[in-house]
Every structure is written in structure tokens, then in C-alpha cells.
Write a protein that holds these residues in place. Structure first.
Motif, PDB file in Angstrom:
ATOM      1  N   SER A 130      39.884  45.294  52.523  1.00  0.00           N
ATOM      2  CA  SER A 130      40.141  44.173  53.427  1.00  0.00           C
ATOM      3  C   SER A 130      39.199  44.208  54.626  1.00  0.00           C
ATOM      4  CB  SER A 130      41.596  44.203  53.905  1.00  0.00           C
ATOM      5  OG  SER A 130      42.491  44.043  52.813  1.00  0.00           O
ATOM      6  N   ILE A 131      39.009  45.412  55.200  1.00  0.00           N
ATOM      7  CA  ILE A 131      38.106  45.553  56.351  1.00  0.00           C
ATOM      8  C   ILE A 131      36.669  45.239  55.945  1.00  0.00           C
ATOM      9  CG2 ILE A 131      37.096  47.219  57.956  1.00  0.00           C
ATOM     10  CD1 ILE A 131      39.815  48.621  58.023  1.00  0.00           C
ATOM     11  N   PHE A 132      36.242  45.759  54.796  1.00  0.00           N
ATOM     12  CA  PHE A 132      34.884  45.535  54.316  1.00  0.00           C
ATOM     13  C   PHE A 132      34.604  44.045  54.109  1.00  0.00           C
ATOM     14  CE2 PHE A 132      31.900  44.844  50.849  1.00  0.00           C
ATOM     15  CZ  PHE A 132      30.823  45.651  51.202  1.00  0.00           C
ATOM     16  N   TYR A 133      35.468  43.372  53.340  1.00  0.00           N
ATOM     17  CA  TYR A 133      35.217  41.970  52.992  1.00  0.00           C
ATOM     18  C   TYR A 133      35.510  41.014  54.141  1.00  0.00           C
ATOM     19  CZ  TYR A 133      34.296  43.020  48.106  1.00  0.00           C
ATOM     20  OH  TYR A 133      33.732  43.492  46.953  1.00  0.00           O
ATOM     21  N   TYR A 134      36.383  41.411  55.074  1.00  0.00           N
ATOM     22  CA  TYR A 134      36.665  40.559  56.228  1.00  0.00           C
ATOM     23  C   TYR A 134      35.394  40.307  57.029  1.00  0.00           C
ATOM     24  CZ  TYR A 134      38.503  39.021  60.737  1.00  0.00           C
ATOM     25  OH  TYR A 134      38.734  38.312  61.893  1.00  0.00           O
ATOM     26  N   GLN A 135      34.538  41.333  57.135  1.00  0.00           N
ATOM     27  CA  GLN A 135      33.277  41.188  57.862  1.00  0.00           C
ATOM     28  C   GLN A 135      32.303  40.261  57.142  1.00  0.00           C
ATOM     29  OE1 GLN A 135      32.006  45.143  59.824  1.00  0.00           O
ATOM     30  NE2 GLN A 135      33.368  45.793  58.179  1.00  0.00           N
ATOM     31  N   LEU A 136      32.555  40.030  55.849  1.00  0.00           N
ATOM     32  CA  LEU A 136      31.726  39.109  55.076  1.00  0.00           C
ATOM     33  C   LEU A 136      32.362  37.723  54.990  1.00  0.00           C
ATOM     34  CD1 LEU A 136      30.805  41.476  52.081  1.00  0.00           C
ATOM     35  CD2 LEU A 136      29.627  41.210  54.264  1.00  0.00           C
ATOM     36  N   GLY A 137      33.517  37.554  55.651  1.00  0.00           N
ATOM     37  CA  GLY A 137      34.195  36.260  55.651  1.00  0.00           C
ATOM     38  C   GLY A 137      34.995  35.998  54.389  1.00  0.00           C
ATOM     39  N   ILE A 138      35.422  37.072  53.701  1.00  0.00           N
ATOM     40  CA  ILE A 138      36.144  36.926  52.435  1.00  0.00           C
ATOM     41  C   ILE A 138      37.504  37.607  52.524  1.00  0.00           C
ATOM     42  CG2 ILE A 138      36.138  37.491  49.961  1.00  0.00           C
ATOM     43  CD1 ILE A 138      33.078  37.534  50.121  1.00  0.00           C
ATOM     44  N   ASN A 139      38.552  36.891  52.102  1.00  0.00           N
ATOM     45  CA  ASN A 139      39.874  37.499  51.959  1.00  0.00           C
ATOM     46  C   ASN A 139      39.957  38.063  50.546  1.00  0.00           C
ATOM     47  OD1 ASN A 139      42.542  38.233  51.752  1.00  0.00           O
ATOM     48  ND2 ASN A 139      43.369  36.281  52.479  1.00  0.00           N
ATOM     49  N   ILE A 140      39.664  39.343  50.402  1.00  0.00           N
ATOM     50  CA  ILE A 140      39.503  39.944  49.081  1.00  0.00           C
ATOM     51  C   ILE A 140      40.789  39.922  48.258  1.00  0.00           C
ATOM     52  CG2 ILE A 140      39.980  42.264  49.909  1.00  0.00           C
ATOM     53  CD1 ILE A 140      37.544  41.160  47.098  1.00  0.00           C
ATOM     54  N   LEU A 141      41.940  39.914  48.915  1.00  0.00           N
ATOM     55  CA  LEU A 141      43.205  39.927  48.178  1.00  0.00           C
ATOM     56  C   LEU A 141      43.377  38.648  47.346  1.00  0.00           C
ATOM     57  CD1 LEU A 141      45.684  41.499  50.762  1.00  0.00           C
ATOM     58  CD2 LEU A 141      44.478  42.599  48.875  1.00  0.00           C
ATOM     59  N   LYS A 142      42.738  37.550  47.766  1.00  0.00           N
ATOM     60  CA  LYS A 142      42.798  36.302  47.007  1.00  0.00           C
ATOM     61  C   LYS A 142      41.984  36.383  45.720  1.00  0.00           C
ATOM     62  CE  LYS A 142      43.562  33.120  50.888  1.00  0.00           C
ATOM     63  NZ  LYS A 142      43.024  31.927  51.596  1.00  0.00           N
ATOM     64  N   TYR A 143      41.070  37.338  45.660  1.00  0.00           N
ATOM     65  CA  TYR A 143      40.178  37.456  44.507  1.00  0.00           C
ATOM     66  C   TYR A 143      40.430  38.737  43.712  1.00  0.00           C
ATOM     67  CZ  TYR A 143      37.611  33.800  46.985  1.00  0.00           C
ATOM     68  OH  TYR A 143      37.260  32.627  47.622  1.00  0.00           O
ATOM     69  N   SER A 144      41.561  39.380  43.949  1.00  0.00           N
ATOM     70  CA  SER A 144      41.857  40.653  43.293  1.00  0.00           C
ATOM     71  C   SER A 144      43.101  40.557  42.419  1.00  0.00           C
ATOM     72  CB  SER A 144      42.058  41.761  44.340  1.00  0.00           C
ATOM     73  OG  SER A 144      40.917  41.907  45.151  1.00  0.00           O
ATOM     74  N   THR A 145      43.100  41.326  41.350  1.00  0.00           N
ATOM     75  CA  THR A 145      44.274  41.456  40.494  1.00  0.00           C
ATOM     76  C   THR A 145      45.055  42.706  40.920  1.00  0.00           C
ATOM     77  OG1 THR A 145      43.139  42.827  38.851  1.00  0.00           O
ATOM     78  CG2 THR A 145      43.007  40.426  38.571  1.00  0.00           C
ATOM     79  N   ILE A 146      46.253  42.852  40.388  1.00  0.00           N
ATOM     80  CA  ILE A 146      47.051  44.048  40.664  1.00  0.00           C
ATOM     81  C   ILE A 146      46.297  45.297  40.217  1.00  0.00           C
ATOM     82  CG2 ILE A 146      49.156  45.299  40.050  1.00  0.00           C
ATOM     83  CD1 ILE A 146      49.635  43.042  41.998  1.00  0.00           C
ATOM     84  N   MET A 147      45.614  45.218  39.075  1.00  0.00           N
ATOM     85  CA  MET A 147      44.872  46.368  38.569  1.00  0.00           C
ATOM     86  C   MET A 147      43.738  46.742  39.512  1.00  0.00           C
ATOM     87  SD  MET A 147      44.935  48.621  36.275  1.00  0.00           S
ATOM     88  CE  MET A 147      46.138  47.836  35.191  1.00  0.00           C
ATOM     89  N   ASP A 148      43.055  45.739  40.082  1.00  0.00           N
ATOM     90  CA  ASP A 148      41.995  46.023  41.057  1.00  0.00           C
ATOM     91  C   ASP A 148      42.560  46.799  42.242  1.00  0.00           C
ATOM     92  OD1 ASP A 148      39.979  44.682  39.635  1.00  0.00           O
ATOM     93  OD2 ASP A 148      40.536  42.763  40.524  1.00  0.00           O
ATOM     94  N   ILE A 149      43.715  46.388  42.702  1.00  0.00           N
ATOM     95  CA  ILE A 149      44.344  47.028  43.857  1.00  0.00           C
ATOM     96  C   ILE A 149      44.766  48.457  43.528  1.00  0.00           C
ATOM     97  CG2 ILE A 149      46.372  46.978  45.363  1.00  0.00           C
ATOM     98  CD1 ILE A 149      46.190  43.899  45.224  1.00  0.00           C
ATOM     99  N   LEU A 150      45.367  48.663  42.344  1.00  0.00           N
ATOM    100  CA  LEU A 150      45.844  49.988  41.959  1.00  0.00           C
ATOM    101  C   LEU A 150      44.696  50.971  41.733  1.00  0.00           C
ATOM    102  CD1 LEU A 150      48.747  49.097  39.485  1.00  0.00           C
ATOM    103  CD2 LEU A 150      48.939  49.865  41.851  1.00  0.00           C
ATOM    104  N   LEU A 151      43.562  50.444  41.266  1.00  0.00           N
ATOM    105  CA  LEU A 151      42.423  51.316  40.962  1.00  0.00           C
ATOM    106  C   LEU A 151      41.438  51.443  42.111  1.00  0.00           C
ATOM    107  CD1 LEU A 151      41.611  50.288  37.271  1.00  0.00           C
ATOM    108  CD2 LEU A 151      42.891  52.283  38.069  1.00  0.00           C
TER     109      LEU A 151
END
Length: 202
Positions: free
Chosen positions: A27-48
Motif C-alpha cells: 500500500s505504501i509503495f503503490y500509494y506513492q505511484l497514485g495506485i490503490n493496490i488493494l483494488k487490483y489485488s486478489t486474496i492470493m496476492d495478499i496472502l503471498l
């Protein structure tokens, strides 16, 4: 209760903590790029995400393994040198005079994992902040290597700098355009990477 059994009890909570740290870092990384990464992630992405971070390069993996081994053995070191005032001062350990033997062991295990948790928190936040800042700075200053070729199913090809990818999206910057683009993996035929030799090459 055996020392290994105490560790096993903490492992599920430890992994949940790692997942939270992975979400925080991304979230911190992509926030600086203007992206809400949670909107583009699956549960598996989050777990891994924590595993992906640990295996991002050999130095990071070696650092994490060394850190885990050290803190796994740290309670035993505390017990062995329990009367060493210098050690107690360095690690800010409280007095154990009124504690039973089992309470002392549990206290040292908790102290070790608490330090491990703080170091991991600093590591994830630090890599998130530094990685995001470095990426956006290099994009703005045009100091990035366009060493990937993205080939779409439509036949179109683009020379890109690949920021990152997850299970469903590519995040990249096209050559000649400083804006960050997001492409679904399903629309991509293949991606070619220029050869770059080195232990830290991506």
C-alpha cells in the motif's frame, strides 16, 4: 511446555502479522505511484505478498533467514546469560527475580519475537517507502531501463519499464510516456525481457 511447542503456537499469529506487513508495504509503495493496490489485488496476492517480498532477491532472502535463525535462538541465549547485566541493558530486559522458571522462558520467547516483529515492521515500511520513492523519482527523471517488450494479443507491442506484476495485472511505464499504465494479464500474449546478468538483476 517445550520450547518448540511455544514457537509452534506463535507461528499462525506470525504469518497473519506477515500478511498485514505485506499489505502495508504494498500500500505504501503503490500509494506513492497514485495506485490503490488493494483494488487490483486478489486474496492470493495478499496472502503471498510477504513470501514474494522475502524471495524478491537472494540478499533479502538470506537476511530474513539469518534474522529468523538468530531470533529463534535468542531466548536460549537470554537464558544462558541471564545474569549478564550488559545483555539485559542492551535488549532492555526486565528483572526476572519474581518470575518462575516457566515464566522466565515465556518472557524471553515473547521478548525475542517482539524484537523480531519490530525489525520486520521497520523492514517492510522501509522497503515500501524507499521503493516507491525511488521508482517514482526514476520515472520522473527518465532514469529507468525499458528492458521489457510487452506483446498484446492484438499484435501490438510496447517497449516498457516493468514496475511490478501480480496474478492479474501488469504495472508499467511505456517508453516515451511517463504515465503509469495497468494492463490485465489476460490481454497480454507474452512479455520479453532483455538479458541482464547479476545477482540483483530483475
Amino acid at each position: 511446555m517445550k520450547y518448540s511447542e511455544e514457537i509452534q503456537k506463535l507461528l499462525p499469529l506470525g504469518y497473519i502479522y506477515l500478511v498485514i506487513l505485506g499489505i502495508l508495504k504494498e500500500s505504501i509503495f503503490y500509494y506513492q505511484l497514485g495506485i490503490n493496490i488493494l483494488k487490483y489485488s486478489t486474496i492470493m496476492d495478499i496472502l503471498l505478498s510477504p513470501i514474494a517480498e522475502f524471495t524478491s532477491n537472494p540478499i533479502t532472502l538470506l537476511f530474513i533467514i539469518s534474522l529468523f535463525v538468530f531470533h529463534y535462538n535468542l531466548p536460549k541465549i537470554f537464558l544462558k546469560y541471564r545474569n549478564n547485566r550488559t545483555l539485559q541493558k542492551i535488549f532492555e530486559l526486565k528483572s526476572e527475580e519474581k518470575l518462575s522458571e516457566d515464566e522466565i522462558k515465556n518472557y524471553y520467547i515473547f521478548a525475542s519475537f517482539k524484537m523480531f516483529a519490530v525489525i520486520l515492521l521497520s523492514f517492510f515500511i522501509g522497503t515500501g517507502v524507499a521503493g516507491g520513492y525511488s521508482t517514482i523519482h526514476r520515472i520522473r527523471e527518465n532514469k529507468i531501463d525499458y528492458n521489457y517488450t510487452l506483446n498484446y494479443n492484438s499484435g501490438e507491442s510496447k517497449q516498457i519499464y516493468l514496475i511490478s506484476t501480480n496474478s492479474i495485472y501488469y504495472f508499467y511505464v511505456e517508453k516515451g510516456d511517463k504515465s503509469i499504465q495497468i494492463a490485465p494479464i489476460g490481454s497480454i500474449k507474452n512479455i520479453k525481457k532483455g538479458l541482464k546478468v547479476g545477482i540483483l538483476a530483475k
